[in-house]
Design a protein around this motif. Structure first.
Motif, PDB file in Angstrom:
ATOM      1  N   UNK A   1       0.574   8.550  -0.052  1.00  0.00           N
ATOM      2  CA  UNK A   1       0.883   7.237   0.542  1.00  0.00           C
ATOM      3  C   UNK A   1      -0.365   6.596   1.144  1.00  0.00           C
ATOM      4  N   UNK A   2      -0.529   5.311   0.878  1.00  0.00           N
ATOM      5  CA  UNK A   2      -1.639   4.567   1.455  1.00  0.00           C
ATOM      6  C   UNK A   2      -2.978   4.810   0.797  1.00  0.00           C
ATOM      7  N   UNK A   3      -3.034   5.680  -0.204  1.00  0.00           N
ATOM      8  CA  UNK A   3      -4.297   5.985  -0.863  1.00  0.00           C
ATOM      9  C   UNK A   3      -4.446   5.140  -2.126  1.00  0.00           C
ATOM     10  N   UNK A   4      -5.684   4.708  -2.380  1.00  0.00           N
ATOM     11  CA  UNK A   4      -5.963   3.921  -3.588  1.00  0.00           C
ATOM     12  C   UNK A   4      -6.228   4.811  -4.797  1.00  0.00           C
ATOM     13  N   UNK A   5      -6.358   6.126  -4.568  1.00  0.00           N
ATOM     14  CA  UNK A   5      -6.852   7.012  -5.619  1.00  0.00           C
ATOM     15  C   UNK A   5      -5.916   7.084  -6.821  1.00  0.00           C
ATOM     16  N   UNK A   6      -4.601   7.084  -6.558  1.00  0.00           N
ATOM     17  CA  UNK A   6      -3.654   7.225  -7.668  1.00  0.00           C
ATOM     18  C   UNK A   6      -3.771   6.039  -8.623  1.00  0.00           C
TER      19      UNK A   6
END
Length: 403
Positions: free
Chosen positions: A344-349
């Motif tokens: 959640x909240x991560x741009x990596x995916x």
């Protein structure tokens, strides 16, 4: 001048904190006094004094004494109320601060957060991003950790060797996060050499204390093998250069040689842990002449073992990339489907989905995910890179897939 002062203050902060905590025996008060001394330096230094560390320690000492005089109930020794003569501290207490913050009475998450603040000098926002939690949540966690340390009344000293085992896992995780924040960057900087260098310095000190610990050696090897790529990771304009496009001739070969030797020693130490596996993956990348020449099947196998060992969603993300390089982008995208909701909240995916759709030749889907990742990242250079990649795909540009 401003940047050099900020870099120096960040480097000296944990040393000043250690000196004040050792002298006054109150870690939390020392942490507050250190922050006040750093603020005073940033405000009043027109030029760096001859002994900046001594200046900060003296300023912090005076602020602590003022506090002690104003609060008689908290004064434990009458001698602390007497203005001390200037003292020069040659001893580096940073490792002691590190182990104190990782006290077993704290939860591992709280210990890591507190240490990143005290030793790494990271802001609450930076720590929150590392933990993938809201900034307000992280602020409360750090505050509770400081209160817990104050209630412990723990002496400021390096713990005895039997106590190290209960704290070592948190210590290693903290050093890894400090290094990663420096290498991955945040805000306006893609690479923060001061943070990476401090993490490596402390890892070297820790290995000198525990030369036979395989995971300590594994962490140091991982840092060295990763930091070796730093010169090629950013171009002259400060923009991100992905692994597939880096000029590998710019990689720092002495660090690769040293990191490989440390890793070999780590494997000889016995049981293999997560940091040794990550270092082994880094070594495979560093030994390859190009992305195409990389031993992706071996990397995929190592990520599979690492995922079973840690159940970490970021490891699963990296395994999906390795699977795409071995079995094609469709397999990588299939594995990513299981990660929805775990980052959640991560741009990596979205960034990885964009990369895999690009490999698959779906420019529209890739551009959409790159834009979504760009809007979610806090790193300005990374946002610029992702936005540019999406724009080139929309324009039909020929972009070499990144990694």
């Amino acid at each position: 001048m401003k940047d050099s002062v900020e870099d120096l203050l960040r480097e000296l902060a944990p040393q000043v904190l250690g000196a004040l905590a050792r002298r006054f025996g109150d870690f939390c008060a020392a942490e507050d006094a250190t922050q006040e001394a750093l603020l005073a330096a940033a405000t009043h230094w027109d030029e760096i004094p001859d002994n900046p560390r001594g200046w900060l320690i003296q300023t912090g000492s005076r602020k602590l004494l003022d506090q002690l005089r104003a609060d008689q109930a908290r004064r434990r020794r009458e001698v602390l109320a007497v203005e001390p003569p200037p003292v020069v501290y040659e001893r580096d207490d940073t490792l002691t601060v590190l182990f104190l913050c990782c006290h077993p009475a704290l939860t591992e998450a709280s210990a890591i957060a507190l240490t990143l603040r005290a030793v790494g000098g990271l802001t609450t926002g930076e720590i929150a991003r590392a933990f993938l939690v809201p900034e307000a949540t992280m602020g409360q966690r750090i505050s509770r950790a400081k209160q817990k340390v104050r209630s412990l009344d723990a002496p400021f000293r390096m713990p005895e060797r039997p106590e190290w085992a209960s704290r070592l896992r948190s210590v290693l995780q903290v050093l890894y996060l400090i290094f990663n924040e420096g290498y991955a960057g945040g805000g306006g900087e893609l690479v923060r050499v001061d943070l990476s260098a401090e993490a490596i310095r402390l890892a070297r000190m820790l290995r000198a204390l525990l030369p036979d610990d395989g995971e300590v050696a594994g962490l140091l090897a991982l840092m060295l093998l990763t930091d070796a790529r730093r010169p090629a990771r950013v171009d002259a304009a400060g923009d991100l250069v992905p692994l597939a496009e880096q000029d590998r001739r710019r990689w720092l070969r002495p660090l690769i040689v040293e990191g490989t030797a440390v890793l070999d020693a780590a494997f000889r130490a016995g049981a293999v842990g997560p940091f040794q596996l990550q270092a082994a993956i880094a070594a495979l990348h560093d030994r390859a002449a190009s992305t195409q020449d990389t031993d992706w099947p071996q990397i995929l196998a190592l990520y599979g073992l690492l995922e079973r060992m840690t159940a970490n969603p970021v490891v699963a993300l990296n395994r999906a990339v390795a699977a795409a390089m071995v079995d094609g982008p469709a397999e990588g995208l299939r594995l990513l489907a299981a990660l929805d909701g775990r980052l959640p909240g991560s741009h990596r995916l979205d960034a990885v989905r964009g990369h895999l759709h690009e490999l698959a030749g779906d420019a529209a889907a890739a551009a959409g995910h790159y834009r979504a990742a760009a809007s979610a990242t806090a790193s300005i250079p990374e946002r610029r890179y992702l936005t540019m990649r999406a724009a080139r795909l929309n324009a039909g540009g020929n972009v070499v897939p990144g990694s």
